[in-house]
Motif scaffolding. Structure first.
Motif, PDB file in Angstrom:
ATOM      1  N   THR A   1       9.642  45.174  32.231  1.00  0.00           N
ATOM      2  CA  THR A   1      10.775  45.974  33.163  1.00  0.00           C
ATOM      3  C   THR A   1      11.295  44.696  34.256  1.00  0.00           C
ATOM      4  O   THR A   1      10.707  43.675  34.156  1.00  0.00           O
TER       5      THR A   1
ATOM      6  N   LYS B   1      13.222  51.830  34.729  1.00  0.00           N
ATOM      7  CA  LYS B   1      14.016  52.305  33.705  1.00  0.00           C
ATOM      8  C   LYS B   1      14.751  51.297  32.732  1.00  0.00           C
ATOM      9  O   LYS B   1      14.901  51.609  31.532  1.00  0.00           O
ATOM     10  N   VAL B   2      14.868  49.984  33.472  1.00  0.00           N
ATOM     11  CA  VAL B   2      15.467  48.866  32.646  1.00  0.00           C
ATOM     12  C   VAL B   2      14.263  48.230  31.994  1.00  0.00           C
ATOM     13  O   VAL B   2      13.722  47.365  32.436  1.00  0.00           O
ATOM     14  N   ASN B   3      14.079  48.751  30.782  1.00  0.00           N
ATOM     15  CA  ASN B   3      12.712  48.186  30.037  1.00  0.00           C
ATOM     16  C   ASN B   3      12.799  47.855  28.580  1.00  0.00           C
ATOM     17  O   ASN B   3      13.601  48.583  27.977  1.00  0.00           O
TER      18      ASN B   3
ATOM     19  N   SER C   1      14.635  50.230  38.306  1.00  0.00           N
ATOM     20  CA  SER C   1      14.089  48.787  37.900  1.00  0.00           C
ATOM     21  C   SER C   1      13.041  49.083  36.469  1.00  0.00           C
ATOM     22  O   SER C   1      12.918  48.532  35.635  1.00  0.00           O
TER      23      SER C   1
END
Length: 187
Positions: free
Chosen positions: A43, A32-34, A30
């Motif tokens: 994020t 890295k989803v930013n 989560s």
């Protein structure tokens, strides 16, 4: 919720370790989803932190968040961007990251008292968790990083308000689904 109560011995410990490891991995993904922003990236971590608290309960939720921070402090790149080590824990994101522990505690505590059985109450519990994360992040940016209150508000709170509402809504919908899946798996 997920702290050992009915089972005894190694099975309880194994279950807690597996759930905590899954939570740490989910937090790392989560992060890295930013969306990169000037001081603090946006994020999906806050959604995951609050869901961990709601699904795991306050004990295992807090242990999971502390384990995540420890893994990052040891240098594994689990934080937003390709970073690990102490810099995120002492830089601009430090207040938010420490807020994760408190938010998991609060959300888990409310969840253990039945707030997870109502979408509205779960939304409120998660909103309180978000407020804590933002307040701790704001305080760190304003005073620890010496940005001042106005700039800390503009870079550390304002860009995240709409996202927090969306994440709370998503969490209030997903937590009952996840609880049903995990309850069936671990009975």
């Amino acid at each position: 919720m997920w702290w050992p109560t009915r089972r005894k011995g190694f099975a309880v410990v194994r279950r807690a370790v597996v759930l905590a490891a899954f939570g740490v991995a989910l937090l790392a993904v989560s992060a890295k989803v930013n969306l990169p922003l000037p001081h603090v990236p946006m994020t999906l971590q806050t959604l995951v932190v609050l869901m961990i608290g709601a699904v795991y309960g306050w004990r295992l939720g807090v242990v999971t968040i502390i384990a995540y921070l420890a893994v990052g402090a040891l240098g594994l790149p689990v934080f937003a961007g390709p970073v690990g080590g102490l810099k995120p824990l002492t830089g601009a994101t430090a207040g938010f990251l420490s807020g994760f522990v408190v938010a998991a505690f609060i959300t888990g505590w409310f969840s253990e008292r039945g707030w997870d059985r109502s979408m509205v109450r779960l939304f409120v519990a998660m909103a309180i968790g978000h407020i804590v994360i933002m307040a701790m992040g704001f305080a760190w940016l304003a005073y620890g990083m010496k940005l001042g209150a106005e700039k800390a508000w503009l870079v550390g709170v304002m860009p995240f308000l709409a996202g927090a509402l969306v994440k709370n809504t998503l969490g209030a919908i997903l937590v009952p689904v996840l609880r049903g899946m995990v309850d069936r798996r671990y009975r």
